[in-house]
Design a protein around this motif. Structure first.
Motif, PDB file in Angstrom:
ATOM      1  N   GLY A  84       0.818  -1.196   0.000  1.00  0.00           N
ATOM      2  CA  GLY A  84       0.000   0.000   0.000  1.00  0.00           C
ATOM      3  C   GLY A  84       0.853   1.248   0.000  1.00  0.00           C
ATOM      4  N   PRO A  85       0.243   2.386  -0.322  1.00  0.00           N
ATOM      5  CA  PRO A  85       0.988   3.634  -0.434  1.00  0.00           C
ATOM      6  C   PRO A  85       1.286   4.243   0.929  1.00  0.00           C
ATOM      7  CG  PRO A  85      -1.329   4.052  -0.818  1.00  0.00           C
ATOM      8  CD  PRO A  85      -1.182   2.566  -0.632  1.00  0.00           C
ATOM      9  N   SER A  86       2.313   5.069   0.982  1.00  0.00           N
ATOM     10  CA  SER A  86       2.594   5.839   2.191  1.00  0.00           C
ATOM     11  C   SER A  86       2.354   7.322   1.956  1.00  0.00           C
ATOM     12  CB  SER A  86       4.036   5.609   2.648  1.00  0.00           C
ATOM     13  OG  SER A  86       4.944   5.946   1.622  1.00  0.00           O
ATOM     14  N   GLN A  87       2.339   7.752   0.682  1.00  0.00           N
ATOM     15  CA  GLN A  87       2.045   9.147   0.368  1.00  0.00           C
ATOM     16  C   GLN A  87       1.326   9.206  -0.975  1.00  0.00           C
ATOM     17  OE1 GLN A  87       4.263  13.343   0.808  1.00  0.00           O
ATOM     18  NE2 GLN A  87       5.358  11.963  -0.559  1.00  0.00           N
ATOM     19  N   ILE A  88       0.164   9.852  -0.992  1.00  0.00           N
ATOM     20  CA  ILE A  88      -0.580   9.997  -2.244  1.00  0.00           C
ATOM     21  C   ILE A  88      -0.698  11.468  -2.584  1.00  0.00           C
ATOM     22  CG2 ILE A  88      -1.840   7.844  -1.906  1.00  0.00           C
ATOM     23  CD1 ILE A  88      -3.994  10.723  -1.587  1.00  0.00           C
ATOM     24  N   GLY A  89      -0.874  11.757  -3.869  1.00  0.00           N
ATOM     25  CA  GLY A  89      -1.065  13.116  -4.330  1.00  0.00           C
ATOM     26  C   GLY A  89      -2.528  13.379  -4.624  1.00  0.00           C
ATOM     27  N   LEU A  90      -3.042  14.509  -4.178  1.00  0.00           N
ATOM     28  CA  LEU A  90      -4.412  14.940  -4.459  1.00  0.00           C
ATOM     29  C   LEU A  90      -4.326  16.061  -5.490  1.00  0.00           C
ATOM     30  CD1 LEU A  90      -7.439  14.790  -3.811  1.00  0.00           C
ATOM     31  CD2 LEU A  90      -7.043  16.418  -1.951  1.00  0.00           C
ATOM     32  N   VAL A  91      -4.836  15.836  -6.690  1.00  0.00           N
ATOM     33  CA  VAL A  91      -4.589  16.704  -7.835  1.00  0.00           C
ATOM     34  C   VAL A  91      -5.873  17.368  -8.310  1.00  0.00           C
ATOM     35  CG1 VAL A  91      -3.640  16.828 -10.168  1.00  0.00           C
ATOM     36  CG2 VAL A  91      -2.726  15.166  -8.544  1.00  0.00           C
ATOM     37  N   GLY A 117      -5.922   9.256   7.124  1.00  0.00           N
ATOM     38  CA  GLY A 117      -5.442   9.189   8.501  1.00  0.00           C
ATOM     39  C   GLY A 117      -5.618   7.804   9.092  1.00  0.00           C
ATOM     40  N   ASP A 118      -6.768   7.184   8.803  1.00  0.00           N
ATOM     41  CA  ASP A 118      -7.021   5.829   9.310  1.00  0.00           C
ATOM     42  C   ASP A 118      -6.039   4.821   8.716  1.00  0.00           C
ATOM     43  OD1 ASP A 118      -9.140   6.816  10.767  1.00  0.00           O
ATOM     44  OD2 ASP A 118     -10.652   6.241   9.283  1.00  0.00           O
ATOM     45  N   GLN A 119      -5.611   5.088   7.479  1.00  0.00           N
ATOM     46  CA  GLN A 119      -4.707   4.162   6.791  1.00  0.00           C
ATOM     47  C   GLN A 119      -3.240   4.546   6.961  1.00  0.00           C
ATOM     48  OE1 GLN A 119      -5.706   1.408   5.179  1.00  0.00           O
ATOM     49  NE2 GLN A 119      -7.853   1.798   5.625  1.00  0.00           N
ATOM     50  N   HIS A 120      -2.977   5.604   7.746  1.00  0.00           N
ATOM     51  CA  HIS A 120      -1.607   6.086   7.979  1.00  0.00           C
ATOM     52  C   HIS A 120      -0.932   6.475   6.659  1.00  0.00           C
ATOM     53  CE1 HIS A 120      -2.122   4.700  12.076  1.00  0.00           C
ATOM     54  NE2 HIS A 120      -2.438   3.506  11.614  1.00  0.00           N
ATOM     55  N   VAL A 121      -1.689   7.146   5.807  1.00  0.00           N
ATOM     56  CA  VAL A 121      -1.192   7.606   4.512  1.00  0.00           C
ATOM     57  C   VAL A 121      -1.146   9.128   4.515  1.00  0.00           C
ATOM     58  CG1 VAL A 121      -1.636   7.673   2.023  1.00  0.00           C
ATOM     59  CG2 VAL A 121      -2.137   5.605   3.323  1.00  0.00           C
ATOM     60  N   ASP A 122      -0.029   9.702   4.069  1.00  0.00           N
ATOM     61  CA  ASP A 122       0.097  11.146   3.948  1.00  0.00           C
ATOM     62  C   ASP A 122      -0.524  11.606   2.630  1.00  0.00           C
ATOM     63  OD1 ASP A 122       1.455  11.417   6.359  1.00  0.00           O
ATOM     64  OD2 ASP A 122       3.398  11.076   5.422  1.00  0.00           O
ATOM     65  N   VAL A 123      -1.098  12.819   2.630  1.00  0.00           N
ATOM     66  CA  VAL A 123      -1.712  13.390   1.432  1.00  0.00           C
ATOM     67  C   VAL A 123      -0.972  14.677   1.074  1.00  0.00           C
ATOM     68  CG1 VAL A 123      -3.811  14.346   0.410  1.00  0.00           C
ATOM     69  CG2 VAL A 123      -3.971  12.426   1.999  1.00  0.00           C
ATOM     70  N   ARG A 124      -0.565  14.776  -0.182  1.00  0.00           N
ATOM     71  CA  ARG A 124       0.091  15.989  -0.670  1.00  0.00           C
ATOM     72  C   ARG A 124      -0.779  16.595  -1.760  1.00  0.00           C
ATOM     73  NH1 ARG A 124       6.421  16.804  -2.498  1.00  0.00           N
ATOM     74  NH2 ARG A 124       6.208  18.942  -3.222  1.00  0.00           N
ATOM     75  N   MET A 332     -17.912   9.798  -1.312  1.00  0.00           N
ATOM     76  CA  MET A 332     -17.166   9.729  -2.563  1.00  0.00           C
ATOM     77  C   MET A 332     -15.665   9.814  -2.294  1.00  0.00           C
ATOM     78  SD  MET A 332     -17.374  12.204  -5.932  1.00  0.00           S
ATOM     79  CE  MET A 332     -18.969  11.569  -6.470  1.00  0.00           C
ATOM     80  N   GLY A 333     -15.261  10.722  -1.398  1.00  0.00           N
ATOM     81  CA  GLY A 333     -13.853  10.844  -1.042  1.00  0.00           C
ATOM     82  C   GLY A 333     -13.339   9.581  -0.373  1.00  0.00           C
ATOM     83  N   VAL A 334     -14.151   9.012   0.540  1.00  0.00           N
ATOM     84  CA  VAL A 334     -13.763   7.777   1.235  1.00  0.00           C
ATOM     85  C   VAL A 334     -13.584   6.645   0.230  1.00  0.00           C
ATOM     86  CG1 VAL A 334     -14.531   6.009   2.859  1.00  0.00           C
ATOM     87  CG2 VAL A 334     -14.870   8.429   3.405  1.00  0.00           C
ATOM     88  N   GLN A 335     -14.557   6.481  -0.659  1.00  0.00           N
ATOM     89  CA  GLN A 335     -14.509   5.381  -1.612  1.00  0.00           C
ATOM     90  C   GLN A 335     -13.343   5.544  -2.588  1.00  0.00           C
ATOM     91  OE1 GLN A 335     -18.196   4.669  -3.658  1.00  0.00           O
ATOM     92  NE2 GLN A 335     -17.391   2.988  -4.875  1.00  0.00           N
ATOM     93  N   ALA A 336     -13.075   6.775  -3.026  1.00  0.00           N
ATOM     94  CA  ALA A 336     -11.978   7.010  -3.965  1.00  0.00           C
ATOM     95  C   ALA A 336     -10.642   6.587  -3.365  1.00  0.00           C
ATOM     96  CB  ALA A 336     -11.946   8.485  -4.369  1.00  0.00           C
ATOM     97  N   LEU A 337     -10.410   6.947  -2.100  1.00  0.00           N
ATOM     98  CA  LEU A 337      -9.136   6.587  -1.483  1.00  0.00           C
ATOM     99  C   LEU A 337      -9.057   5.079  -1.239  1.00  0.00           C
ATOM    100  CD1 LEU A 337      -6.427   7.482  -0.461  1.00  0.00           C
ATOM    101  CD2 LEU A 337      -7.426   7.905   1.767  1.00  0.00           C
ATOM    102  N   ARG A 338     -10.150   4.470  -0.853  1.00  0.00           N
ATOM    103  CA  ARG A 338     -10.128   3.024  -0.627  1.00  0.00           C
ATOM    104  C   ARG A 338      -9.848   2.260  -1.913  1.00  0.00           C
ATOM    105  NH1 ARG A 338     -15.256   2.430   3.599  1.00  0.00           N
ATOM    106  NH2 ARG A 338     -14.099   3.092   5.462  1.00  0.00           N
ATOM    107  N   ILE A 339     -10.407   2.713  -3.013  1.00  0.00           N
ATOM    108  CA  ILE A 339     -10.127   2.067  -4.300  1.00  0.00           C
ATOM    109  C   ILE A 339      -8.660   2.235  -4.668  1.00  0.00           C
ATOM    110  CG2 ILE A 339     -10.590   2.194  -6.794  1.00  0.00           C
ATOM    111  CD1 ILE A 339     -13.487   2.910  -6.050  1.00  0.00           C
TER     112      ILE A 339
END
Length: 375
Positions: A84-91, A117-124, A332-339
């Motif tokens: 799984g990812p540790s840092q994702i980009g929000l574009v 936050g629940d998945q311990h993933v940073d968002v940039r 929608m935001g929750v589902q997008a990140l989970r996918i």
């Protein structure tokens, strides 16, 4: 070279171990794959030989890598790709502020951040202020971006660039079905159908559709919109299924004050005037209702109005409350990140076609629809 956080409480070798773990995931190394020689890792991390050895020892104790004397260090089953990812980009395209100016965007953003936050993933957050802005795969690797969440983009060139980036991509609240990506969108088909059926149940038979047009967030030019096309098409399908004649207005040229006035003059006051109108969304509905009021036409006394899409929180400030389909943009935001997280379970699997995931809605019976009794 990787920049380490000077304010981190973790020692450098612990930070280095985490960076090596990210490297394994980003390079999609699997069980049995060899890590680069220690000297190359030193150059990559910008750390000393001793510190890198300590970092590898940390990973070895966790069972993520296994050193073999005279051969090197190899990835174990637990350390391979798919963690799984540790840092994702929000574009998004446009200024950063535009991402947060409207309530539904804030709800999407809140859903993404809470789930991250629940998945311990940073968002940039990335703001592409011009369609020609670059966000190459090399830049993403340098910034250690593991995946992308793309919000509300309708630019095919940008979407194709994201496909070529080599990182998992999920698109929220827009769709270009010819480009093979994961999309999370409103259930436009269901909402348009529900709008027509509700008006039919209330006795209406002459139901028109007033469309909306999407503007590019940078150039402000009118652009084609999958949402607009689907909502109009399923309004027409629902009308035909009910044995009624669909009549569509607006959309292609946008909807401004003059256009509203023209619609009221030619359609609402015409011989075959509608008793109800379905609009593209709540914004178009309010714009249309304001024009009706100025023309002395009351809602719902003279004309009933239903919006295909909106959000309940944004409508609470209006009187009367607009009848509309309220979408769960937080969901929608929750589902997008989970996918996006799920994509890391098998990152090498190519997508043959677009995968469209729909977010449900709740129909809100507002105060803008009147019941018609048979004459």
């Amino acid at each position: 070279m990787i920049t380490f956080r000077s304010n981190s409480k973790d020692p450098l070798h612990i930070q280095g171990a985490e960076r090596i773990r990210k490297y394994i995931a980003r390079q999609r190394l699997r069980q049995g794959d060899a890590l680069p020689p220690v000297k190359e890792l030193c150059d990559y991390l910008g750390l000393s030989y001793v510190t890198v050895h300590k970092a590898l020892a940390v990973l070895a104790r966790k069972g993520l890598v296994q050193p073999i004397r005279g051969k090197g260090t190899f990835v174990t089953g637990r350390g391979g790709a798919g963690q799984g990812p540790s840092q994702i980009g929000l574009v998004s395209v446009g200024a950063h502020a535009s991402m947060l100016q409207q309530g539904y965007r804030l709800e999407m953003f809140r859903g993404i951040i809470e789930t991250a936050g629940d998945q311990h993933v940073d968002v940039r957050m990335f703001s592409l202020k011009n369609p020609a802005d670059r966000l190459s795969s090399q830049e993403l690797r340098q910034m250690e971006i593991d995946g992308l969440l793309v919000m509300e983009l309708t630019d095919p060139a940008l979407m194709k660039r994201f496909v070529r980036s080599g990182v998992p991509v999920v698109v929220a609240d827009s769709c270009l079905p010819d480009i093979p990506l994961n999309y999370v969108v409103c259930d436009n088909e269901g909402a348009a159908t529900r709008s027509v059926k509700y008006l039919v149940e209330m006795g209406h038979r002459r139901i028109h559709y007033v469309g909306g047009a999407t503007r590019h967030p940078v150039t402000n030019a009118l652009v084609s919109s999958w949402d607009a096309e689907i909502r109009r098409r399923f309004y027409e399908i629902a009308m035909e299924q009910a044995g009624l004649v669909p009549v569509c207005h607006g959309g292609e040229s946008g909807l401004d004050k003059k256009r509203v006035e023209s619609l009221i003059k030619t359609c609402i006051r015409g011989n075959n005037r509608p008793t109800a109108v379905v609009t593209y969304d709540c914004a178009v509905a309010h714009q249309f209702i304001d024009g009706l009021k100025q023309a002395g036409i009351s809602v719902p006394g003279d004309l009933s109005v239903v919006a295909v899409a909106g959000e309940l929180t944004a409508e609470k400030g209006y009187s009367p409350l607009l009848s509309h389909n309220s979408f769960d943009f937080h969901g929608m935001g929750v589902q997008a990140l989970r996918i996006l997280m799920d994509r890391f379970s098998d990152p090498d699997m190519p997508m043959a076609q677009a995968a469209i995931h729909r977010v449900g809605f709740t129909f809100v019976e507002g105060e803008t629809v009147a019941t018609l009794r048979p004459s």
